[in-house]
Design a protein around this motif. Structure first.
Motif, PDB file in Angstrom:
ATOM      1  N   VAL A  72       0.837  -1.199   0.000  1.00 27.92           N
ATOM      2  CA  VAL A  72       0.000   0.000   0.000  1.00 27.92           C
ATOM      3  C   VAL A  72       0.878   1.258   0.000  1.00 27.92           C
ATOM      4  CG1 VAL A  72      -1.631   1.335   1.393  1.00 27.92           C
ATOM      5  CG2 VAL A  72      -1.989  -1.127   1.061  1.00 27.92           C
ATOM      6  N   ALA A  73       1.937   1.252   0.799  1.00 32.83           N
ATOM      7  CA  ALA A  73       2.840   2.398   0.847  1.00 32.83           C
ATOM      8  C   ALA A  73       3.487   2.648  -0.515  1.00 32.83           C
ATOM      9  CB  ALA A  73       3.906   2.169   1.916  1.00 32.83           C
ATOM     10  N   GLN A  74       3.899   1.576  -1.181  1.00 33.95           N
ATOM     11  CA  GLN A  74       4.503   1.736  -2.501  1.00 33.95           C
ATOM     12  C   GLN A  74       3.513   2.316  -3.513  1.00 33.95           C
ATOM     13  OE1 GLN A  74       7.321  -1.601  -3.794  1.00 33.95           O
ATOM     14  NE2 GLN A  74       6.281  -2.514  -2.028  1.00 33.95           N
ATOM     15  N   LEU A  75       2.268   1.880  -3.435  1.00 32.19           N
ATOM     16  CA  LEU A  75       1.252   2.416  -4.351  1.00 32.19           C
ATOM     17  C   LEU A  75       1.015   3.898  -4.100  1.00 32.19           C
ATOM     18  CD1 LEU A  75      -1.216  -0.608  -4.324  1.00 32.19           C
ATOM     19  CD2 LEU A  75       0.162   0.176  -6.264  1.00 32.19           C
ATOM     20  N   MET A  76       1.046   4.324  -2.847  1.00 31.04           N
ATOM     21  CA  MET A  76       0.924   5.758  -2.536  1.00 31.04           C
ATOM     22  C   MET A  76       2.036   6.556  -3.212  1.00 31.04           C
ATOM     23  SD  MET A  76       0.153   6.056   1.493  1.00 31.04           S
ATOM     24  CE  MET A  76      -1.098   5.134   2.360  1.00 31.04           C
ATOM     25  N   VAL A  77       3.265   6.047  -3.095  1.00 32.63           N
ATOM     26  CA  VAL A  77       4.414   6.749  -3.674  1.00 32.63           C
ATOM     27  C   VAL A  77       4.340   6.715  -5.195  1.00 32.63           C
ATOM     28  CG1 VAL A  77       6.929   6.700  -3.914  1.00 32.63           C
ATOM     29  CG2 VAL A  77       5.882   6.324  -1.673  1.00 32.63           C
ATOM     30  N   HIS A  78       4.030   5.558  -5.746  1.00 28.96           N
ATOM     31  CA  HIS A  78       3.980   5.406  -7.202  1.00 28.96           C
ATOM     32  C   HIS A  78       2.977   6.362  -7.840  1.00 28.96           C
ATOM     33  CE1 HIS A  78       3.938   3.573 -11.151  1.00 28.96           C
ATOM     34  NE2 HIS A  78       2.659   3.301 -11.036  1.00 28.96           N
ATOM     35  N   HIS A  79       1.809   6.486  -7.219  1.00 28.35           N
ATOM     36  CA  HIS A  79       0.758   7.342  -7.780  1.00 28.35           C
ATOM     37  C   HIS A  79       0.864   8.793  -7.296  1.00 28.35           C
ATOM     38  CE1 HIS A  79      -1.378   4.133  -9.834  1.00 28.35           C
ATOM     39  NE2 HIS A  79      -1.248   3.384  -8.742  1.00 28.35           N
ATOM     40  N   GLN A  80       1.882   9.068  -6.495  1.00 24.35           N
ATOM     41  CA  GLN A  80       2.154  10.420  -6.002  1.00 24.35           C
ATOM     42  C   GLN A  80       0.984  10.998  -5.201  1.00 24.35           C
ATOM     43  OE1 GLN A  80       3.593  12.869  -9.248  1.00 24.35           O
ATOM     44  NE2 GLN A  80       5.152  11.384  -9.822  1.00 24.35           N
ATOM     45  N   TRP A  81       0.316  10.110  -4.445  1.00 23.79           N
ATOM     46  CA  TRP A  81      -0.755  10.577  -3.559  1.00 23.79           C
ATOM     47  C   TRP A  81      -0.179  11.163  -2.278  1.00 23.79           C
ATOM     48  CZ3 TRP A  81      -3.193   5.274  -4.805  1.00 23.79           C
ATOM     49  CH2 TRP A  81      -3.895   5.356  -6.014  1.00 23.79           C
ATOM     50  N   VAL A  82       1.051  10.777  -1.956  1.00 26.88           N
ATOM     51  CA  VAL A  82       1.805  11.387  -0.866  1.00 26.88           C
ATOM     52  C   VAL A  82       3.231  11.585  -1.367  1.00 26.88           C
ATOM     53  CG1 VAL A  82       0.385  10.369   0.972  1.00 26.88           C
ATOM     54  CG2 VAL A  82       2.426   9.155   0.152  1.00 26.88           C
ATOM     55  N   ALA A  83       3.979  12.402  -0.664  1.00 27.05           N
ATOM     56  CA  ALA A  83       5.380  12.637  -1.024  1.00 27.05           C
ATOM     57  C   ALA A  83       6.224  12.511   0.237  1.00 27.05           C
ATOM     58  CB  ALA A  83       5.546  14.004  -1.660  1.00 27.05           C
TER      59      ALA A  83
END
Length: 256
Positions: free
Chosen positions: A103-114
Motif C-alpha cells: 500500500v505504501a509503494q502504491l501511494m508513492v507510485h501514484h504520487q498521492w503522498v510525497a
C-alpha cells in the motif's frame, strides 16, 4: 480514538504526539490480517521519542469498518493517503510491512503522498508471478508461525465486527488477493522514486524470496537493504528489536 470516513466506511487510527510540536510524522501501515497496535506495538515507545506517529488499522481490519471490494490495495492506498493528508502526514516518513508495504509503494507510485522516506518490511513490488518470477504460493498454510496464530488473529477482528468475521471476510479476502488487487509494479517504476528507501527482509522469507528485494534495491536510486539472518516473513512479529534498531538508524539519518 479518531476515525476517518471514506467512501467505503471509516478508518480507525491512533495519533501519538511526538517529542515536540515540530517533530516529523511517521505513518506506520501494518500487514494484512493484523492491526496497527498488534503489528507496531513493540516499536511505538521508541519511535515516539523522535516522531509523531500515525498508526491506522487498514480498511476492514480490527476497529476500522468497511473496506473496498476485494480489499483492492490501490483503493486502500487512496483512502490512507487521504487520511495522511488530513492529518498533515503526507510529507512525513512512511513505513509498511507486507501488505502495508505494498500500500505504501502504491501511494508513492501514484504520487498521492510525497514522504521524506520509505521503509519497507517483508514486502514485494509485485504479487504477479509473471512480473517477479516468484513461483511461491502465498497462502496462510505456508506462513511459518506458531500454533494457534489463526485463532489469535481472529481475536484482533471478530470483537469489532461479528463472530466469524476474520474467517469469512479477512481470510477469504487474503486468499483472493492477486497481482491486480494487491500490487503489480515494475522495477522500472521504482527507478523514478527519488526518496531514501530502507528495506528490511528475512533471509528465509517463505513468501518473497531474497532475489525480489535485491532486484528492488538495484532499481531504486536511493536504497539500502538489510537482511535479517535465518528469519522468515513478517519480521515485525519475529524480530521487533532488530527492526526497531534498523528503522531508527535509517530514519534519524533522514530526518532534520
Amino acid at each position: 480514538m479518531p476515525e476517518f470516513r471514506t467512501e467505503t466506511g471509516q478508518i480507525y487510527y491512533e495519533l501519538r504526539k511526538g517529542p515536540s510540536e515540530d517533530a516529523p510524522t511517521l505513518t506506520l501501515l501494518h500487514n494484512f490480517m493484523s492491526n496497527g497496535r498488534s503489528a507496531w506495538g513493540p516499536l511505538l515507545p521508541a519511535l515516539a521519542e523522535h516522531f509523531r506517529l500515525l498508526v491506522p488499522d487498514l480498511p476492514g481490519h480490527s476497529r476500522s469498518q468497511g473496506y473496498p471490494p476485494g480489499f483492492h490495495h490501490r483503493t486502500m492506498a487512496q483512502q490512507l493517503a487521504a487520511l495522511m493528508q488530513a492529518e498533515g502526514a503526507a510529507h512525513g516518513h512512511l513505513a509498511g510491512c507486507s501488505s502495508g508495504g505494498m500500500v505504501a509503494q502504491l501511494m508513492v507510485h501514484h504520487q498521492w503522498v510525497a514522504p521524506a522516506s520509505l521503509t519497507l518490511i517483508s514486502t514485494t513490488y509485485s504479487t504477479n508471478p509473471a512480473t517477479t518470477g516468484n513461483t511461491r504460493v502465498i497462502t496462510p498454510e505456508n506462513f511459518k508461525a506458531s500454533p494457534g496464530w489463526m485463532e489469535a488473529t481472529a481475536r484482533l477482528h471478530d470483537p469489532y465486527h461479528y463472530p466469524g468475521y476474520y474467517q469469512e471476510v479477512l481470510l477469504s479476502g487474503f486468499q483472493a488477493l492477486n497481482g491486480d488487487s494487491a500490487i503489480d509494479l515494475r522495477l522500472d517504476d521504482l527507478q523514478a522514486w527519488m526518496l531514501p528507501v530502507c528495506m528490511i527482509h528475512g533471509e528465509k522469507d517463505e513468501f518473497f524470496p531474497p532475489f525480489i528485494v535485491e532486484a528492488m534495491a538495484q532499481a531504486l536510486p536511493q536504497a539500502e537493504l538489510h537482511f535479517v539472518a535465518e528469519q522468515t516473513h513478517a519480521l515485525l512479529f519475529r524480530q521487533p528489536t532488530q527492526v526497531r534498531l534498523l528503522m531508527l538508524d535509517f530514519l534519524m539519518r533522514h530526518s532534520p
